[in-house]
Structure formats: C-alpha cells, structure tokens
Design a protein around this motif. Structure first.
Motif, PDB file in Angstrom:
ATOM      1  N   LYS A  70       0.839  -1.206   0.000  1.00 12.75           N
ATOM      2  CA  LYS A  70       0.000   0.000   0.000  1.00 12.75           C
ATOM      3  C   LYS A  70       0.871   1.252   0.000  1.00 12.75           C
ATOM      4  N   ASN A  71       1.922   1.241   0.810  1.00 12.66           N
ATOM      5  CA  ASN A  71       2.835   2.376   0.847  1.00 12.66           C
ATOM      6  C   ASN A  71       3.613   2.520  -0.457  1.00 12.66           C
ATOM      7  N   ARG A  73       2.547   1.646  -3.402  1.00 14.85           N
ATOM      8  CA  ARG A  73       1.626   2.203  -4.387  1.00 14.85           C
ATOM      9  C   ARG A  73       1.522   3.720  -4.223  1.00 14.85           C
ATOM     10  N   ARG A  74       1.413   4.168  -2.989  1.00 17.71           N
ATOM     11  CA  ARG A  74       1.305   5.601  -2.728  1.00 17.71           C
ATOM     12  C   ARG A  74       2.563   6.324  -3.220  1.00 17.71           C
ATOM     13  N   GLU A  75       3.719   5.740  -2.944  1.00 16.17           N
ATOM     14  CA  GLU A  75       4.979   6.344  -3.374  1.00 16.17           C
ATOM     15  C   GLU A  75       5.086   6.369  -4.899  1.00 16.17           C
ATOM     16  N   GLU A  77       2.625   6.366  -7.139  1.00 14.36           N
ATOM     17  CA  GLU A  77       1.697   7.333  -7.714  1.00 14.36           C
ATOM     18  C   GLU A  77       2.169   8.763  -7.476  1.00 14.36           C
ATOM     19  N   SER A  78       2.796   9.016  -6.327  1.00 17.72           N
ATOM     20  CA  SER A  78       3.329  10.336  -6.044  1.00 17.72           C
ATOM     21  C   SER A  78       4.481  10.663  -6.986  1.00 17.72           C
ATOM     22  N   HIS A  79       5.374   9.696  -7.214  1.00 22.33           N
ATOM     23  CA  HIS A  79       6.496   9.910  -8.120  1.00 22.33           C
ATOM     24  C   HIS A  79       6.013  10.162  -9.546  1.00 22.33           C
ATOM     25  N   TRP A  88      -1.372   0.548 -10.936  1.00 19.32           N
ATOM     26  CA  TRP A  88      -0.644  -0.248  -9.948  1.00 19.32           C
ATOM     27  C   TRP A  88      -1.263  -1.628  -9.841  1.00 19.32           C
TER      28      TRP A  88
END
Length: 272
Positions: A70-71, A73-75, A77-79, A88
């Motif tokens: 989950k983390n 994926r967040r990273e 998408e942020s990048h 993802w």
C-alpha cells in the motif's frame, strides 16, 4: 517501434526511489503506459526446535506485506504524478509466478538486480532467470542506482542464436535512440561466416535507422573479453540474448549472461 506498456517490478524489501525515477523517465520518453508491480508472500512455515511458526505469525506477516505494498503504491503514484499514464498491480503471492503472469500485458519489463541472481528468498524476490526465460517479454535490468536510462553508447553482445536475434529486435526502440551502437562478438575461432553474421546484423540495424559499428574479438575468454570491451567503450546499455544452464528447470544463468548481469555499472537488456 515503441514500448506501449512497461511493467516495472519493485522489491518490497529494497530501495525503490531510483527504480521509480528510471521507469517513469523511460515511460515518458516513449509515451508508454506504466504499470507498477509488487508481490510477496508470507514465509513458508518452518519447524524450529521451539515449535512451528503459528497461523498468527503468518497473519501478521501478511498484514506487513499488504501495508508495505500500500505504501509502495502511494509512493509510486506520487512519483509518477501526471507525467505518465500509470496504474498499480500487486498481490500476496509468489512474486516470480505473479509477474510472469502479468507480463502478458506489457511490451517490456523493468527490474533491479539482486546480488544473488537465483537463490535468496523466493517469497520476497523474483527469480530473474525464471522471469527472463518464462515471461516471453524482454527484461531491462537497471544499472545500480540509475535514475534514468542512458543510451549514448549501446553494445550488442552478438551470437548467431535465436535468443540474440530476438534481443536485437526487442531492443530496437532503445537502439534507435542511442548515439553509438556497437555489435561485438567474441569468438576465438572467428572466420568469414562470423564476419558475414555480424555484418548482417549491422545491415539489419541500418534498415531500421540505426548506424552500428561492428567488432570481432578473437579470444577464448568470452565473458572477460566482452566485459573488458564494454568498459573500454563506456557502454551504458548492453543488449544480449539470455542463456540458461537448464532450459528445463530455467533456474540459473551461465556464462556470458551471468557475467553481464553481475556487472551493474550499465543497464542490461535481455531476451530469450
């Protein structure tokens, strides 16, 4: 030619920022759809003197895996932001099996390279040998710490085999962007047939808009000579066919393939 869809593999236990930048840079260059991927599975229970791993331990490890993905994926998408089209995919499953299945959606797979290419922890790391030999897609293994691909100088490690022919075709989009391409073969018994083979590759590349030089190295030590030449050339990308010791078990690489993968100063493009 281009890579319309790129699948990038992230190891849930390792650093990922450089690999994310690398994949996003490449996807932006080719206007590709980028798919971030991660997978792992809880460790298989092992009987210790104190007893067996419990279901509670397995459940806790699964929760940790899911949180890490989950983390990630967040990273990811942020990048990526709005720079590229992206999605993802992940799963609590054997990472090698799942990425081989997911390869059906991609034109190219990108991954880093672990220090140990074949052993380690199969529940956490992909088996690079199985991926390259089973996916049916080319695999680009990034240079250590690289944040973007450099294609100023590309080297094609040529053998007149099916795998090498496949690699040249699969790598064409990258080779078309390189400032310098050199086709090299190492053969202590090189003859006129060797020259004809390497000249045909150069002619094939020219017809696709790639001007390539050719080099024949007469040496019995294939791996050492190839790597020495790549370093002298300053190669930033090495393209080669992938050769395994066992096409049945598809577990380990040997010879030139293993030597190329062990040199992480340049990116390595493999097809089988």
């Amino acid at each position: 030619m281009s890579y319309r869809t790129i699948l990038v593999n992230f190891n849930i236990d390792g650093p990922v920022a450089a690999l994310m930048d690398y994949a996003i840079n490449l996807a932006a260059r080719f206007n590709s759809h980028l798919i971030g991927f991660a997978a792992a599975t809880p460790t298989t229970p092992i009987a210790w003197p104190e007893g067996m791993v419990t279901d509670g331990d397995m459940a806790h490890e699964r929760e940790e895996i899911e949180l890490r993905m989950k983390n990630l994926r967040r990273e990811f998408e942020s990048h990526a932001g709005t720079n590229v089209s992206r999605e993802w995919r992940d799963g609590v499953a054997n990472p090698t099996r799942l990425i081989v299945e997911m390869s059906r959606v991609a034109d190219l797979i990108i991954t880093g390279c672990e220090d140990d290419l074949t052993l380690g922890h199969p529940e956490r790391f992909i088996n690079l040998g199985k991926l390259v030999l089973q996916a049916g897609r080319p695999v680009l293994v990034t240079a250590k710490g690289a944040k973007h691909i450099l294609t100023n100088t590309a080297l094609i490690a040529w053998k007149d085999t099916r795998e090498a022919r496949r690699a040249v075709v699969d790598a064409l989009p990258l080779l078309c962007q390189a400032n310098e391409v050199v086709v090299v073969t190492v053969d202590s018994a090189a003859d006129m047939l060797t020259r004809e083979s390497i000249d045909d590759v150069s002619a094939f590349l020219r017809r696709h808009g790639v001007t390539a030089q050719s080099e024949i190295i007469k040496d019995a030590h294939e791996s050492e000579s190839l790597l020495r030449f790549a370093k002298q050339l300053g190669a930033e990308l090495v393209v080669s066919g992938a050769y395994g010791h066992s096409r049945i078990r598809e577990l380990v690489f040997g010879g030139v393939t293993r030597s190329v993968l062990a040199e992480d100063g340049f990116s390595r493009f493999l097809s089988s």
